[in-house]
Each structure stands twice: as C-alpha cells, then as structure tokens.
Design a protein around this motif. Structure first.
Motif, PDB file in Angstrom:
ATOM      1  N   THR A  35      31.351   0.034  76.011  1.00  0.00           N
ATOM      2  CA  THR A  35      31.606  -1.217  76.725  1.00  0.00           C
ATOM      3  C   THR A  35      30.599  -2.284  76.298  1.00  0.00           C
ATOM      4  O   THR A  35      30.960  -3.441  76.087  1.00  0.00           O
ATOM      5  CB  THR A  35      31.556  -0.991  78.248  1.00  0.00           C
ATOM      6  OG1 THR A  35      32.545  -0.033  78.599  1.00  0.00           O
ATOM      7  CG2 THR A  35      31.790  -2.284  79.013  1.00  0.00           C
ATOM      8  N   GLY A  36      29.348  -1.900  76.151  1.00  0.00           N
ATOM      9  CA  GLY A  36      28.324  -2.841  75.694  1.00  0.00           C
ATOM     10  C   GLY A  36      28.615  -3.367  74.293  1.00  0.00           C
ATOM     11  O   GLY A  36      28.460  -4.574  74.032  1.00  0.00           O
ATOM     12  N   GLN A  38      31.572  -3.581  72.873  1.00  0.00           N
ATOM     13  CA  GLN A  38      32.749  -4.448  72.954  1.00  0.00           C
ATOM     14  C   GLN A  38      32.418  -5.799  73.573  1.00  0.00           C
ATOM     15  O   GLN A  38      32.922  -6.833  73.122  1.00  0.00           O
ATOM     16  CB  GLN A  38      33.868  -3.739  73.718  1.00  0.00           C
ATOM     17  CG  GLN A  38      34.410  -2.559  72.943  1.00  0.00           C
ATOM     18  CD  GLN A  38      35.287  -1.640  73.754  1.00  0.00           C
ATOM     19  OE1 GLN A  38      35.303  -1.691  74.991  1.00  0.00           O
ATOM     20  NE2 GLN A  38      36.021  -0.773  73.078  1.00  0.00           N
ATOM     21  N   LEU A  39      31.567  -5.822  74.583  1.00  0.00           N
ATOM     22  CA  LEU A  39      31.133  -7.102  75.165  1.00  0.00           C
ATOM     23  C   LEU A  39      30.379  -7.938  74.133  1.00  0.00           C
ATOM     24  O   LEU A  39      30.571  -9.155  74.046  1.00  0.00           O
ATOM     25  CB  LEU A  39      30.261  -6.865  76.397  1.00  0.00           C
ATOM     26  CG  LEU A  39      30.988  -6.482  77.674  1.00  0.00           C
ATOM     27  CD1 LEU A  39      29.993  -6.045  78.748  1.00  0.00           C
ATOM     28  CD2 LEU A  39      31.847  -7.635  78.178  1.00  0.00           C
ATOM     29  N   ASN A  40      29.529  -7.292  73.355  1.00  0.00           N
ATOM     30  CA  ASN A  40      28.789  -7.994  72.314  1.00  0.00           C
ATOM     31  C   ASN A  40      29.754  -8.572  71.271  1.00  0.00           C
ATOM     32  O   ASN A  40      29.591  -9.712  70.827  1.00  0.00           O
ATOM     33  CB  ASN A  40      27.773  -7.070  71.660  1.00  0.00           C
ATOM     34  CG  ASN A  40      26.893  -7.815  70.686  1.00  0.00           C
ATOM     35  OD1 ASN A  40      26.255  -8.805  71.028  1.00  0.00           O
ATOM     36  ND2 ASN A  40      26.880  -7.349  69.446  1.00  0.00           N
ATOM     37  N   ARG A  43      31.394 -11.584  72.717  1.00  0.00           N
ATOM     38  CA  ARG A  43      30.436 -12.697  72.779  1.00  0.00           C
ATOM     39  C   ARG A  43      30.325 -13.365  71.411  1.00  0.00           C
ATOM     40  O   ARG A  43      30.351 -14.593  71.294  1.00  0.00           O
ATOM     41  CB  ARG A  43      29.067 -12.194  73.237  1.00  0.00           C
ATOM     42  CG  ARG A  43      28.014 -13.297  73.353  1.00  0.00           C
ATOM     43  CD  ARG A  43      26.631 -12.734  73.670  1.00  0.00           C
ATOM     44  NE  ARG A  43      26.171 -11.749  72.725  1.00  0.00           N
ATOM     45  CZ  ARG A  43      25.665 -12.017  71.513  1.00  0.00           C
ATOM     46  NH1 ARG A  43      25.569 -13.266  71.114  1.00  0.00           N
ATOM     47  NH2 ARG A  43      25.256 -11.050  70.722  1.00  0.00           N
ATOM     48  N   ARG A  55      29.715 -13.468  81.042  1.00  0.00           N
ATOM     49  CA  ARG A  55      29.686 -12.007  80.963  1.00  0.00           C
ATOM     50  C   ARG A  55      30.549 -11.323  82.034  1.00  0.00           C
ATOM     51  O   ARG A  55      31.331 -10.440  81.716  1.00  0.00           O
ATOM     52  CB  ARG A  55      28.243 -11.515  81.037  1.00  0.00           C
ATOM     53  CG  ARG A  55      28.110 -10.021  80.835  1.00  0.00           C
ATOM     54  CD  ARG A  55      26.641  -9.600  80.785  1.00  0.00           C
ATOM     55  NE  ARG A  55      26.509  -8.187  80.668  1.00  0.00           N
ATOM     56  CZ  ARG A  55      26.516  -7.487  79.546  1.00  0.00           C
ATOM     57  NH1 ARG A  55      26.686  -8.120  78.400  1.00  0.00           N
ATOM     58  NH2 ARG A  55      26.365  -6.188  79.536  1.00  0.00           N
ATOM     59  N   ASN A  56      30.419 -11.732  83.286  1.00  0.00           N
ATOM     60  CA  ASN A  56      31.172 -11.065  84.348  1.00  0.00           C
ATOM     61  C   ASN A  56      32.678 -11.279  84.204  1.00  0.00           C
ATOM     62  O   ASN A  56      33.467 -10.362  84.434  1.00  0.00           O
ATOM     63  CB  ASN A  56      30.692 -11.504  85.728  1.00  0.00           C
ATOM     64  CG  ASN A  56      29.335 -10.920  86.056  1.00  0.00           C
ATOM     65  OD1 ASN A  56      28.941  -9.894  85.518  1.00  0.00           O
ATOM     66  ND2 ASN A  56      28.612 -11.591  86.929  1.00  0.00           N
ATOM     67  N   LYS A  59      33.803  -9.087  81.284  1.00  0.00           N
ATOM     68  CA  LYS A  59      33.831  -7.674  81.691  1.00  0.00           C
ATOM     69  C   LYS A  59      35.097  -7.367  82.477  1.00  0.00           C
ATOM     70  O   LYS A  59      35.735  -6.326  82.263  1.00  0.00           O
ATOM     71  CB  LYS A  59      32.602  -7.328  82.536  1.00  0.00           C
ATOM     72  CG  LYS A  59      31.348  -7.086  81.724  1.00  0.00           C
ATOM     73  CD  LYS A  59      30.110  -6.928  82.567  1.00  0.00           C
ATOM     74  CE  LYS A  59      30.128  -5.746  83.470  1.00  0.00           C
ATOM     75  NZ  LYS A  59      28.843  -5.546  84.171  1.00  0.00           N
ATOM     76  N   SER A  60      35.494  -8.261  83.356  1.00  0.00           N
ATOM     77  CA  SER A  60      36.715  -8.067  84.140  1.00  0.00           C
ATOM     78  C   SER A  60      37.951  -8.073  83.251  1.00  0.00           C
ATOM     79  O   SER A  60      38.855  -7.245  83.405  1.00  0.00           O
ATOM     80  CB  SER A  60      36.860  -9.156  85.198  1.00  0.00           C
ATOM     81  OG  SER A  60      35.794  -9.078  86.108  1.00  0.00           O
ATOM     82  N   LEU A  62      38.046  -7.394  80.039  1.00  0.00           N
ATOM     83  CA  LEU A  62      37.980  -6.187  79.211  1.00  0.00           C
ATOM     84  C   LEU A  62      38.461  -4.963  79.994  1.00  0.00           C
ATOM     85  O   LEU A  62      39.248  -4.162  79.483  1.00  0.00           O
ATOM     86  CB  LEU A  62      36.546  -5.989  78.716  1.00  0.00           C
ATOM     87  CG  LEU A  62      36.293  -4.902  77.692  1.00  0.00           C
ATOM     88  CD1 LEU A  62      37.116  -5.123  76.435  1.00  0.00           C
ATOM     89  CD2 LEU A  62      34.804  -4.871  77.340  1.00  0.00           C
ATOM     90  N   ALA A  63      38.034  -4.847  81.226  1.00  0.00           N
ATOM     91  CA  ALA A  63      38.471  -3.713  82.059  1.00  0.00           C
ATOM     92  C   ALA A  63      39.976  -3.747  82.284  1.00  0.00           C
ATOM     93  O   ALA A  63      40.650  -2.714  82.204  1.00  0.00           O
ATOM     94  CB  ALA A  63      37.732  -3.727  83.393  1.00  0.00           C
TER      95      ALA A  63
END
Length: 173
Positions: A35-36, A38-40, A43, A55-56, A59-60, A62-63
């Motif tokens: 997950t980290g 994929q977030l990177n 970004r 970010r938040n 994350k939502s 992505l989930a």
C-alpha cells in the motif's frame, strides 16, 4: 521526455518494487508495505500531471479500487500473505504468488491513473467503480508488461473521468 512516458517509467519502477515487496516474509506486513509503494506511485504520478495529492483521499480511492477489482485477486493476495505462516511449504507457496500479484496490482493501478490523468482527471473526479473493468484488464496484461512501455494502449483506452469543465466547453465549441 513527455508526461506519459515519464509516468510509464514511474509505473514500471513501482511495479518492480511491488514485486520485491511480495517477498517480504512476514504475513500481512507485505500488504502494508505494498500500500505504501502504491501511494508513493500515485503521488509521483500526481506530481507529473500536476494533480493535487491528498494522502487520505488517495488512500480511500486506492482502497475502493483495489477492494473491488476482483475479490478473488484480493483473497488470493491475503491468502498468499497468510499462507506464509504455515511452516515449510507455506513460505514457498507465498513466494510463488505474492510477487506476481503485487507487481500486477501496482501496474494496473498505475495504468488506470495514467489514463485518467491524461484525460485531465483528478483524484476528485476519479470513479473507482467505473475503473474496475479496466483494472481487471490491466491485471491480466501485467505479466507481459514487465520491462515494456506500452504507451499506445494508454492513448486508446477509455476514460474513467469526467472531463474538466474547460475541456467540456472546448469540446462543445
């Protein structure tokens, strides 16, 4: 280098890192690390396309996207992670499934967002439910995509974004 080529390079790099994360031997820690990664990746794609990144919110999104791509794939990922806890054979089974699944998932996420951003989409205009079919398609393409930069499929694929108001006005003119 144009934006799309730069974005594809980012996706390919994160796909490789994601596959490496699949080798993390601790159950469920690999999913957190993935997950980290994929977030990177998202970004960096947002930076390339000059899209605001929160970010938040991401994350939502992505989930919602990953949680719905294919429950079977998500279950396989969790199973692959948990099966590592079985002494002996569990390690080998997990190592056989998790790197490929992790890399494929990151590749698909990256490609879906490149399409979206190429069509002037933002995180606020992204629709995870509409993107699931394309996500599944990219998941199946991912093993063949290792080391490739298939830029043409990004241009030809359907968008999952609503056009920005300026783009819609220009299209009507």
């Amino acid at each position: 280098m144009d934006r799309e080529a730069e974005a594809l390079k980012v996706v390919n790099q994160h796909m490789a890192v994601s596959a490496g994360v699949g080798f993390v031997p601790l159950p469920l820690l690999d999913m957190v690390a993935l997950t980290g990664v994929q977030l990177n990746m998202l970004r960096k794609l947002a930076e390339i396309y000059e899209v605001p990144f929160t970010r938040n919110l991401v994350k939502s999104i992505l989930a919602a996207l990953v949680g719905g791509i294919a429950p079977t794939m998500a279950a396989l990922g969790a199973t692959g992670s948990l099966v590592r806890a079985i002494p002996g054979i569990g390690t080998y089974i997990g190592w056989a499934t998790m790197p490929a699944l992790a890399g494929a998932t990151s590749y698909a996420i990256g490609r879906v967002f490149i399409e979206h951003f190429e069509r002037n989409g933002t995180f606020l205009t992204f629709r995870p439910l509409a993107a699931r079919e394309q996500m599944d398609e990219y998941m199946s393409q991912a093993p063949a995509a290792v080391g490739e930069s298939d830029e043409e499929s990004v241009r030809d694929a359907p968008s999952h974004a609503e056009p920005e108001p300026e783009a819609a006005a220009e299209a009507k003119a």
